[in-house]
Write a protein that holds these residues in place. Structure first.
Motif, short mmCIF file in Angstrom:
data_model
loop_
_atom_site.label_atom_id
_atom_site.label_comp_id
_atom_site.label_asym_id
_atom_site.label_seq_id
_atom_site.Cartn_x
_atom_site.Cartn_y
_atom_site.Cartn_z
N THR A 113 158.83 72.41 -9.91
CA THR A 113 160.13 71.96 -9.71
C THR A 113 160.09 70.63 -8.47
O THR A 113 161.27 70.49 -8.16
CB THR A 113 161.15 72.99 -9.43
N LYS A 114 159.12 70.31 -8.08
CA LYS A 114 159.21 69.42 -6.94
C LYS A 114 160.21 68.31 -7.02
O LYS A 114 161.00 68.07 -6.04
CB LYS A 114 157.58 69.01 -6.71
N TYR A 119 164.59 73.72 -5.57
CA TYR A 119 163.71 75.01 -5.44
C TYR A 119 162.32 74.62 -5.71
O TYR A 119 161.86 73.50 -5.70
CB TYR A 119 164.18 75.91 -6.47
N ALA A 120 161.37 75.71 -5.49
CA ALA A 120 159.95 75.59 -5.56
C ALA A 120 159.58 76.70 -6.75
O ALA A 120 159.92 77.86 -6.48
CB ALA A 120 159.32 75.66 -4.20
N VAL A 127 152.57 85.22 -14.07
CA VAL A 127 153.65 85.28 -12.91
C VAL A 127 154.25 84.17 -12.74
O VAL A 127 153.48 83.06 -12.41
CB VAL A 127 152.96 85.90 -11.74
N LEU A 128 155.47 84.13 -12.57
CA LEU A 128 156.33 82.91 -12.24
C LEU A 128 156.72 83.16 -10.92
O LEU A 128 157.64 84.23 -10.61
CB LEU A 128 157.48 82.49 -13.14
N SER A 129 156.43 82.52 -9.71
CA SER A 129 157.05 82.91 -8.45
C SER A 129 158.04 81.58 -7.87
O SER A 129 157.44 80.54 -7.97
CB SER A 129 155.74 82.82 -7.49
N ILE A 130 159.17 81.83 -7.49
CA ILE A 130 160.12 80.83 -7.36
C ILE A 130 160.97 81.07 -5.96
O ILE A 130 161.39 82.28 -5.95
CB ILE A 130 161.19 80.71 -8.58
#
Length: 336
Positions: A113-114, A119-120, A127-130
């Motif tokens: 999402t850069k 957000y990142a 695994v989705l890490s946000i």
């Protein structure tokens, strides 16, 4: 209706039999609420207006349903892990590549999402890490778009985690708290959100079976204690958390201590700034969710975080260890 709970983790004695979103018990826990899952375990978005959109733009994620193949990109996601900072969630993504021995282990992880500049988001295997920023408005903006993302991606029975930092109550600094429920600043187990000029009070309850499973995997070899308890979500870092060190303070230390002891009497173990809304929205969406935070201080002993950056950085890994242990156990048993 037939039970559709995953029976993946070891079911030790005392753990609740069903998840809160089990088909067989949904009506008991959510009377009058439609079941928010499809037959295959994907999320059913209970908003008919979305069907009128030719394209749904997930603005804060920099994604949409027309220009991106969301099922191909995210359909295999099983775990959505959220936390405050970009750095922490990038570190968590790297940690999971090592823990799960994923093919991209050691590679540079790309922020998906850069270009949204908000957000990142990093994806490693299932695994989705946000990152979600600080406080309820920032977190819920992300959370609601991620719920839609998981629905459009057709991810099956995703499990959501929030990993973070907090102030503890009557437990040692460096302890980990697995939340059972959230309370607001009025000591109520609800998330109160104004909609169309009227306040809606949403239950801030987390899935009991999930938090019991997460806690059951704690180890005597850990160099920290892991506790189950309530979590207060404050709308302000200073007066909203009964601190004495903000720019404004019109109450005494005795007032502060009385309030904090009222929290402990309710079973609250920690204070942060997202728990009520995270609990309420995941519950409404029928998503199994858990909050796992490390305490940076005992608020009954003071207001300021005084440990060194080195110590705090090490402590921030503890929620990652606890959640990572659950994810690794889940994936291991799934293969068995």
């Amino acid at each position: 209706m037939k039970c559709d709970c995953d029976r993946i983790t070891v079911n030790k004695g005392g753990i609740k039999e069903h998840y809160d979103n089990c088909r067989s018990t949904w009506n008991e826990l959510h009377p009058g609420k439609p079941f928010p899952k499809n037959a295959d375990g994907t999320i059913k978005l209970l908003n008919n207006h979305l069907q009128e959109l030719d394209v749904d733009v997930l603005y804060h994620l920099g994604l949409d349903t027309h220009n991106y193949d969301l099922p191909a990109m995210f359909g295999d996601v099983k775990f959505v892990c959220m936390g405050g900072t970009k750095h922490r969630m990038r570190e968590f993504a790297h940690y999971m590549t090592e823990l799960l021995d994923l093919p991209n282990k050691g590679d540079k992880i790309v922020n998906l999402t850069k270009h949204s500049q908000r957000y990142a988001m990093y994806k490693v295997g299932p695994v989705l890490s946000i990152s979600h920023g600080i406080g309820i408005p920032s977190m819920t903006t992300l959370l609601q778009e991620v719920i839609k993302l998981m629905a459009y991606a057709k991810a099956k029975d995703p499990i959501f985690f929030r990993v973070g930092t907090c102030g503890g109550l009557n437990i040692p600094a460096g302890s980990v708290v697995v939340s059972a429920f959230g309370v607001n600043g009025n000591l109520e187990k609800t998330y109160d959100v104004p909609v169309l000029g009227k306040t809606r009070r949403l239950p801030a309850i987390l899935d009991r079976r999930l938090y019991e499973e997460v806690h059951s995997l704690s180890s005597d070899a850990d160099q920290f204690g892991t506790y189950i308890g309530g979590t207060m979500a404050a709308d302000d870092f200073y007066r909203g958390q009964a601190r004495l060190d903000g720019p404004f303070c019109d109450y005494s230390e005795s007032d502060k201590m009385s309030f904090l002891k009222s929290l402990t009497n309710l079973g609250v173990r920690n204070i942060e700034m997202e728990a009520t809304a995270f609990s309420a929205f995941t519950r409404e969406a029928g998503i199994r969710a858990s909050i796992v935070c490390v305490t940076f201080l005992d608020r009954l002993q003071g207001d300021q975080v005084t440990h060194s950056k080195t110590v705090l950085t090490e402590w921030q890994k503890r929620p990652m260890i606890v959640v990572g242990r659950y994810i690794a156990k889940y994936c291991e048993n799934l293969k068995a």
